[in-house]
Design a protein around this motif. Sequence first.
Motif, PDB file in Angstrom:
ATOM      1  N   LYS A 170       0.832  -1.204   0.000  1.00 25.79           N
ATOM      2  CA  LYS A 170       0.000   0.000   0.000  1.00 25.79           C
ATOM      3  C   LYS A 170       0.869   1.258   0.000  1.00 25.79           C
ATOM      4  CE  LYS A 170      -4.283  -1.480   0.046  1.00 25.79           C
ATOM      5  NZ  LYS A 170      -5.223  -1.138  -1.034  1.00 25.79           N
ATOM      6  N   ALA A 171       1.944   1.219   0.792  1.00 29.33           N
ATOM      7  CA  ALA A 171       2.817   2.385   0.885  1.00 29.33           C
ATOM      8  C   ALA A 171       3.541   2.658  -0.430  1.00 29.33           C
ATOM      9  CB  ALA A 171       3.833   2.178   2.011  1.00 29.33           C
ATOM     10  N   LYS A 172       3.849   1.604  -1.166  1.00 29.40           N
ATOM     11  CA  LYS A 172       4.518   1.724  -2.468  1.00 29.40           C
ATOM     12  C   LYS A 172       3.618   1.126  -3.548  1.00 29.40           C
ATOM     13  CE  LYS A 172       9.155   1.477  -0.441  1.00 29.40           C
ATOM     14  NZ  LYS A 172      10.469   0.768  -0.463  1.00 29.40           N
ATOM     15  N   HIS A 173       2.442   1.719  -3.680  1.00 29.00           N
ATOM     16  CA  HIS A 173       1.387   1.124  -4.493  1.00 29.00           C
ATOM     17  C   HIS A 173       1.768   1.018  -5.963  1.00 29.00           C
ATOM     18  CE1 HIS A 173      -2.572  -0.392  -5.087  1.00 29.00           C
ATOM     19  NE2 HIS A 173      -2.949   0.586  -5.869  1.00 29.00           N
ATOM     20  N   ARG A 174       2.413   2.048  -6.496  1.00 22.52           N
ATOM     21  CA  ARG A 174       2.758   2.018  -7.912  1.00 22.52           C
ATOM     22  C   ARG A 174       3.747   0.896  -8.222  1.00 22.52           C
ATOM     23  NH1 ARG A 174       4.368   7.014 -11.985  1.00 22.52           N
ATOM     24  NH2 ARG A 174       4.903   5.694 -13.759  1.00 22.52           N
ATOM     25  N   GLN A 175       4.773   0.767  -7.385  1.00 21.53           N
ATOM     26  CA  GLN A 175       5.745  -0.303  -7.589  1.00 21.53           C
ATOM     27  C   GLN A 175       5.075  -1.663  -7.500  1.00 21.53           C
ATOM     28  OE1 GLN A 175       9.160  -0.261  -4.949  1.00 21.53           O
ATOM     29  NE2 GLN A 175       9.756  -2.327  -5.532  1.00 21.53           N
ATOM     30  N   SER A 176       4.156  -1.802  -6.552  1.00 23.90           N
ATOM     31  CA  SER A 176       3.424  -3.058  -6.401  1.00 23.90           C
ATOM     32  C   SER A 176       2.634  -3.392  -7.659  1.00 23.90           C
ATOM     33  CB  SER A 176       2.482  -2.965  -5.197  1.00 23.90           C
ATOM     34  OG  SER A 176       1.684  -4.117  -5.092  1.00 23.90           O
ATOM     35  N   LEU A 177       1.953  -2.396  -8.222  1.00 30.42           N
ATOM     36  CA  LEU A 177       1.170  -2.622  -9.436  1.00 30.42           C
ATOM     37  C   LEU A 177       2.061  -2.979 -10.620  1.00 30.42           C
ATOM     38  CD1 LEU A 177      -1.467   0.259  -9.186  1.00 30.42           C
ATOM     39  CD2 LEU A 177      -1.815  -2.175  -8.735  1.00 30.42           C
ATOM     40  N   GLU A 178       3.209  -2.322 -10.719  1.00 25.57           N
ATOM     41  CA  GLU A 178       4.137  -2.615 -11.807  1.00 25.57           C
ATOM     42  C   GLU A 178       4.657  -4.054 -11.714  1.00 25.57           C
ATOM     43  OE1 GLU A 178       7.042   0.445 -11.399  1.00 25.57           O
ATOM     44  OE2 GLU A 178       5.872   1.948 -12.502  1.00 25.57           O
ATOM     45  N   GLU A 179       4.945  -4.470 -10.494  1.00 26.90           N
ATOM     46  CA  GLU A 179       5.416  -5.839 -10.300  1.00 26.90           C
ATOM     47  C   GLU A 179       4.313  -6.840 -10.636  1.00 26.90           C
ATOM     48  OE1 GLU A 179       7.164  -6.584  -6.521  1.00 26.90           O
ATOM     49  OE2 GLU A 179       8.730  -5.069  -6.758  1.00 26.90           O
ATOM     50  N   ARG A 180       3.090  -6.550 -10.226  1.00 29.71           N
ATOM     51  CA  ARG A 180       1.972  -7.451 -10.528  1.00 29.71           C
ATOM     52  C   ARG A 180       1.782  -7.597 -12.035  1.00 29.71           C
ATOM     53  NH1 ARG A 180      -2.821  -6.815  -6.040  1.00 29.71           N
ATOM     54  NH2 ARG A 180      -1.481  -6.700  -4.218  1.00 29.71           N
ATOM     55  N   PHE A 181       1.890  -6.489 -12.756  1.00 33.06           N
ATOM     56  CA  PHE A 181       1.748  -6.539 -14.208  1.00 33.06           C
ATOM     57  C   PHE A 181       2.852  -7.418 -14.809  1.00 33.06           C
ATOM     58  CE2 PHE A 181       2.266  -5.223 -18.580  1.00 33.06           C
ATOM     59  CZ  PHE A 181       0.952  -5.062 -19.027  1.00 33.06           C
ATOM     60  N   ALA A 182       4.082  -7.241 -14.331  1.00 33.78           N
ATOM     61  CA  ALA A 182       5.205  -8.025 -14.847  1.00 33.78           C
ATOM     62  C   ALA A 182       5.017  -9.511 -14.571  1.00 33.78           C
ATOM     63  CB  ALA A 182       6.508  -7.530 -14.233  1.00 33.78           C
ATOM     64  N   ILE A 183       4.518  -9.846 -13.396  1.00 34.53           N
ATOM     65  CA  ILE A 183       4.279 -11.245 -13.035  1.00 34.53           C
ATOM     66  C   ILE A 183       3.191 -11.855 -13.913  1.00 34.53           C
ATOM     67  CG2 ILE A 183       3.359 -12.740 -11.214  1.00 34.53           C
ATOM     68  CD1 ILE A 183       4.786 -10.777  -9.214  1.00 34.53           C
ATOM     69  N   MET A 184       2.109 -11.122 -14.098  1.00 32.42           N
ATOM     70  CA  MET A 184       1.017 -11.640 -14.926  1.00 32.42           C
ATOM     71  C   MET A 184       1.448 -11.772 -16.381  1.00 32.42           C
ATOM     72  SD  MET A 184      -2.320  -9.765 -13.276  1.00 32.42           S
ATOM     73  CE  MET A 184      -2.747 -10.035 -11.559  1.00 32.42           C
ATOM     74  N   LYS A 185       2.256 -10.827 -16.855  1.00 35.09           N
ATOM     75  CA  LYS A 185       2.765 -10.910 -18.230  1.00 35.09           C
ATOM     76  C   LYS A 185       3.621 -12.160 -18.394  1.00 35.09           C
ATOM     77  CE  LYS A 185       6.195  -8.319 -19.614  1.00 35.09           C
ATOM     78  NZ  LYS A 185       7.042  -7.174 -20.046  1.00 35.09           N
ATOM     79  N   LYS A 186       4.436 -12.451 -17.385  1.00 31.34           N
ATOM     80  CA  LYS A 186       5.305 -13.635 -17.445  1.00 31.34           C
ATOM     81  C   LYS A 186       4.502 -14.923 -17.537  1.00 31.34           C
ATOM     82  CE  LYS A 186       7.386 -15.204 -13.694  1.00 31.34           C
ATOM     83  NZ  LYS A 186       8.343 -15.393 -12.568  1.00 31.34           N
ATOM     84  N   HIS A 187       3.424 -14.999 -16.769  1.00 28.19           N
ATOM     85  CA  HIS A 187       2.662 -16.241 -16.707  1.00 28.19           C
ATOM     86  C   HIS A 187       1.539 -16.330 -17.751  1.00 28.19           C
ATOM     87  CE1 HIS A 187       4.579 -17.876 -13.130  1.00 28.19           C
ATOM     88  NE2 HIS A 187       4.482 -16.685 -12.553  1.00 28.19           N
ATOM     89  N   TYR A 188       0.931 -15.196 -18.107  1.00 24.04           N
ATOM     90  CA  TYR A 188      -0.250 -15.224 -18.968  1.00 24.04           C
ATOM     91  C   TYR A 188      -0.025 -14.627 -20.359  1.00 24.04           C
ATOM     92  CZ  TYR A 188      -2.319 -15.874 -14.316  1.00 24.04           C
ATOM     93  OH  TYR A 188      -2.612 -16.310 -13.043  1.00 24.04           O
ATOM     94  N   GLY A 189       1.107 -13.921 -20.554  1.00 20.30           N
ATOM     95  CA  GLY A 189       1.364 -13.287 -21.844  1.00 20.30           C
ATOM     96  C   GLY A 189       1.001 -11.807 -21.823  1.00 20.30           C
ATOM     97  N   LEU A 190       1.640 -11.025 -22.703  1.00 17.61           N
ATOM     98  CA  LEU A 190       1.463  -9.573 -22.702  1.00 17.61           C
ATOM     99  C   LEU A 190       0.058  -9.157 -23.110  1.00 17.61           C
ATOM    100  CD1 LEU A 190       2.485  -6.684 -22.472  1.00 17.61           C
ATOM    101  CD2 LEU A 190       3.391  -6.887 -24.807  1.00 17.61           C
ATOM    102  N   ILE A 191      -0.419  -9.600 -24.254  1.00 21.17           N
ATOM    103  CA  ILE A 191      -1.725  -9.154 -24.769  1.00 21.17           C
ATOM    104  C   ILE A 191      -2.862  -9.552 -23.829  1.00 21.17           C
ATOM    105  CG2 ILE A 191      -3.345  -9.245 -26.691  1.00 21.17           C
ATOM    106  CD1 ILE A 191      -0.722  -7.696 -27.196  1.00 21.17           C
ATOM    107  N   PRO A 192      -2.932 -10.809 -23.378  1.00 18.95           N
ATOM    108  CA  PRO A 192      -3.984 -11.149 -22.408  1.00 18.95           C
ATOM    109  C   PRO A 192      -3.906 -10.324 -21.127  1.00 18.95           C
ATOM    110  CG  PRO A 192      -3.053 -13.143 -23.344  1.00 18.95           C
ATOM    111  CD  PRO A 192      -2.169 -12.009 -23.791  1.00 18.95           C
ATOM    112  N   THR A 193      -2.683 -10.006 -20.670  1.00 20.48           N
ATOM    113  CA  THR A 193      -2.529  -9.233 -19.435  1.00 20.48           C
ATOM    114  C   THR A 193      -3.032  -7.806 -19.614  1.00 20.48           C
ATOM    115  OG1 THR A 193      -0.681 -10.586 -18.673  1.00 20.48           O
ATOM    116  CG2 THR A 193      -0.859  -8.370 -17.747  1.00 20.48           C
ATOM    117  N   ILE A 194      -2.746  -7.197 -20.768  1.00 17.04           N
ATOM    118  CA  ILE A 194      -3.268  -5.851 -21.049  1.00 17.04           C
ATOM    119  C   ILE A 194      -4.792  -5.875 -21.066  1.00 17.04           C
ATOM    120  CG2 ILE A 194      -3.455  -4.053 -22.808  1.00 17.04           C
ATOM    121  CD1 ILE A 194      -0.571  -4.724 -23.623  1.00 17.04           C
TER     122      ILE A 194
END
Length: 249
Positions: free
Chosen positions: A203-227
């Motif tokens: 929560k304190a570093k919300h933007r970094q957390s969201l960026e990491e979540r996007f990177a993790i989902m992209k790794k596992h699910y692919g870029l286009i599906p994640t977007i």
Amino acid sequence: MMPKLSVITVVYNNVADIGRTLLSVLNQTHPAIEYIVIDGASTDGTLDIINTYKSRITKLVSEPDKGIYDAMNKGLAMATGDYVIFMNSGDEFYAADTVEKVFATADNADIYYGETEMLNIRRESLGQRRHKAPAKFNWKGFKFGMSISHQAIYIRRTLTAPYDPTYQLSADIDWIIRAAKKAKTIVKVNGYVAKYLVGGMSKAKHRQSLEERFAIMKKHYGLIPTIFNHIIIAFNLSIYWLKNRRTND
């Protein structure tokens, strides 16, 4: 045979909440619990509280670490149970018989999971998480958000691997997905199984957390599906905010 559960608590300078978490674990009715506490060399009185219960803690380490996931990896390396769960400082099992209830749901599952009650800093209930635990879950289940909280998932220890230190705030999502990919039997437990104290570094570093979540989902699910999935996530979040004026993540 009764399954043995390794419960791991990671804490650093959280004298206000550590006592609740310790008692939540130590008061469980399930008899086969290995309790591991990893303290990051706290200086605020946290260790004094932990030492009050030292005789009932299976393994205790108090030393500096490189961050929460480094500490969690220390605990994971020490675990010997059939299953493992992280109940970090401030969080609690929902009731004294929660672990017993989880393992009574089904025999020999690879993963058990349930619902989480959110608490504010005054320990007042905020109700159920916005991401409701799904009726069925597999490794693709996080594509629209983390639908199961870290405190509400019990994973067979042999399916786990160390947390990826690449992620400072969201490695738990990657950790659960990797374990779920190996799981054959995943069982939902009806009702609440954990209480989660809102806040923390994500929560304190919300933007970094969201960026990491996007990177993790992209790794596992692919870029286009994640977007595409993030468009749906944003829409659902907006609707929830308009109705409730809070996110309840």
